[in-house]
Design a protein around this motif. Structure first.
Motif, PDB file in Angstrom:
ATOM      1  N   PRO A   1      27.391 -42.280  58.027  1.00 51.09           N
ATOM      2  CA  PRO A   1      28.221 -42.652  56.871  1.00 51.09           C
ATOM      3  C   PRO A   1      27.451 -43.446  55.809  1.00 51.09           C
ATOM      4  O   PRO A   1      27.648 -43.235  54.613  1.00 51.09           O
ATOM      5  N   ALA A   2      26.550 -44.310  56.242  1.00 51.83           N
ATOM      6  CA  ALA A   2      25.761 -45.087  55.284  1.00 51.83           C
ATOM      7  C   ALA A   2      24.809 -44.194  54.503  1.00 51.83           C
ATOM      8  O   ALA A   2      24.607 -44.376  53.290  1.00 51.83           O
TER       9      ALA A   2
ATOM     10  N   ASN B   1      25.235 -40.916  53.919  1.00 53.70           N
ATOM     11  CA  ASN B   1      26.044 -40.109  53.009  1.00 53.70           C
ATOM     12  C   ASN B   1      26.494 -40.928  51.802  1.00 53.70           C
ATOM     13  O   ASN B   1      26.482 -40.435  50.673  1.00 53.70           O
ATOM     14  N   SER B   2      26.871 -42.166  52.025  1.00 52.76           N
ATOM     15  CA  SER B   2      27.283 -43.039  50.928  1.00 52.76           C
ATOM     16  C   SER B   2      26.121 -43.298  49.970  1.00 52.76           C
ATOM     17  O   SER B   2      26.287 -43.284  48.752  1.00 52.76           O
ATOM     18  N   GLY B   3      24.947 -43.532  50.525  1.00 56.18           N
ATOM     19  CA  GLY B   3      23.763 -43.753  49.689  1.00 56.18           C
ATOM     20  C   GLY B   3      23.400 -42.532  48.868  1.00 56.18           C
ATOM     21  O   GLY B   3      23.061 -42.640  47.680  1.00 56.18           O
TER      22      GLY B   3
ATOM     23  N   ALA C   1      25.511 -40.181  47.931  1.00 57.89           N
ATOM     24  CA  ALA C   1      26.555 -40.022  46.919  1.00 57.89           C
ATOM     25  C   ALA C   1      26.336 -40.989  45.757  1.00 57.89           C
ATOM     26  O   ALA C   1      26.521 -40.627  44.589  1.00 57.89           O
ATOM     27  N   SER C   2      25.926 -42.203  46.062  1.00 60.19           N
ATOM     28  CA  SER C   2      25.641 -43.183  45.009  1.00 60.19           C
ATOM     29  C   SER C   2      24.457 -42.747  44.162  1.00 60.19           C
ATOM     30  O   SER C   2      24.480 -42.874  42.931  1.00 60.19           O
TER      31      SER C   2
END
Length: 63
Positions: A46-47, A49-51, A53-54
């Motif tokens: 999740p981290a 994927n979040s990175g 996406a950012s």
């Protein structure tokens, strides 16, 4: 004109170019691919994927 491609396609093209150019050997490519799959199964997914996406949002804001 906005161009939208997925990170998977972009990274696949980069890997293909590096493989064809002789910068990466098949064994190294397979090891990195397997590492990516095992990393995706951990709690870090999740981290990551979040990175990504950012980062995509940041790059998209440069239009």
């Amino acid at each position: 004109m906005a161009l939208s491609i997925s990170a998977t396609v972009l990274l696949g093209v980069i890997v293909f170019v590096l493989l064809k150019g002789g910068y990466v050997r098949v064994g190294s490519m397979l090891a990195c691919t397997l590492f990516g799959f095992t990393l995706a199964a951990t709690g870090m997914a999740p981290a990551i994927n979040s990175g990504l996406a950012s980062l995509a949002g940041l790059l998209a804001s440069f239009n």
